[in-house]
Design an enzyme around this catalytic site. Structure first.
Site, short mmCIF file in Angstrom:
data_model
loop_
_atom_site.label_atom_id
_atom_site.label_comp_id
_atom_site.label_asym_id
_atom_site.label_seq_id
_atom_site.Cartn_x
_atom_site.Cartn_y
_atom_site.Cartn_z
N CYS A 1 6.41 -41.90 18.70
CA CYS A 1 7.34 -40.86 18.11
C CYS A 1 8.48 -40.67 19.27
CB CYS A 1 6.61 -39.55 17.93
SG CYS A 1 7.80 -38.23 17.05
N HIS B 1 2.78 -40.73 14.30
CA HIS B 1 1.73 -40.55 14.79
C HIS B 1 0.37 -41.14 14.36
CE1 HIS B 1 3.75 -37.35 17.68
NE2 HIS B 1 4.46 -37.25 16.60
N GLU C 1 -2.52 -40.91 16.08
CA GLU C 1 -3.32 -40.15 16.40
C GLU C 1 -3.83 -38.96 15.52
OE1 GLU C 1 0.19 -38.14 18.21
OE2 GLU C 1 -0.47 -40.18 17.58
#
Length: 263
Positions: free
Chosen positions: A129, A233, A235
């Site tokens: 990001c 993202h 994660e």
């Protein structure tokens, strides 16, 4: 004779920075450097040791002459630049179009130095990001300060649902993602950003774009070392999700690049 096992990879994670506000008391009166737990756990899912790299300037007691960011680049095998505050438009020769978009010049300077030290050492870098935007700006590129304001027919890239908001991305057959995802041309990714890459930095190529408005969603350095920036993202993508792109091939590629530096 016992065979020594290879040591785990050591991956550095850049710090988010909290700056004390006027009138704050207690811990909030101090400069705080921290990481978002999910990104550390995502990298650690491959039995990797993660180290947060603090800045070595500011109001702390350790002076730059004792520990340098280059020392971390020498010791660690790779770097992850995590998300967070906007990049200051002043870093690419513009003034903020809105006070809320002024960014964090302190963090910008710290992470740009960190990126260049790891690249100079030939170490693998993954930007997430803000990290992707930082890579682009550090290499001479620019950003859209606000997608809605500056991109024609812009789709939604940020939403109050935060990490539950997603949109589609696509890539061409010439993208390295085509090799990581055989038979696929895209997927859905978690999106939490109002700024985006505008003009590319030196040596970067586009790897993926948003389906609806062609906003750049991933960039890669065309030469060594390994440098990849993801606007989304990974994660926040649950393992085994049928709704979101499985980002473990990307993580494995990054870690393989980091491992190749040593073995």
């Amino acid at each position: 004779m016992a065979i020594m096992s290879k040591r785990p990879l050591r991956i550095g994670l850049s710090a988010r920075i909290y700056h004390p506000q006027a009138g704050a008391r207690g811990i909030q009166s101090k400069s705080l450097q921290y990481l978002e737990q999910s990104v550390a756990h995502w990298v650690m899912s491959r039995d990797v040791m993660v180290f947060m790299i603090p800045s070595v300037s500011g109001d702390g007691q350790v002076h730059r002459s004792s520990i340098r960011l280059s020392d971390y680049a020498e010791y660690l095998d790779g770097l992850v630049l995590q998300g967070g505050a906007d990049i200051s438009p002043q870093c690419y020769g513009e003034e903020p179009l809105h006070p809320d978009w002024a960014g964090d010049r302190v963090r910008d300077a710290y992470e740009m130095e960190l990126l260049h030290e790891f690249m100079e050492s030939g170490k693998a870098v993954l930007g997430i990001c803000r990290g992707a935007q930082l890579i682009n700006v550090a290499l001479g590129g620019t950003l859209h300060q606000d997608i809605v304001l500056q991109v024609e027919n812009a789709a939604s890239h940020v939403h109050e649902d935060f990490d539950r908001h997603a949109h589609g991305v696509t890539w061409s057959g010439s993208s390295a993602f085509a090799k990581l995802y055989p038979g696929m041309t895209g997927g859905r990714v978690t999106s939490i950003h109002h700024q985006a890459i505008k003009t590319l930095g030196r040596g970067l190529r586009v790897e993926a774009t948003s389906v609806n408005d062609e906003v750049i969603e991933a960039v890669r350095l065309e030469t060594k070392p390994y440098v990849l920036g993801l606007q989304w993202h990974p994660e926040f993508h649950p393992p085994g999700s049928s709704e979101l792109l499985d980002c473990t091939p990307i993580l494995d590629e990054f870690l393989a690049a980091a491992r190749g530096r040593r073995w």
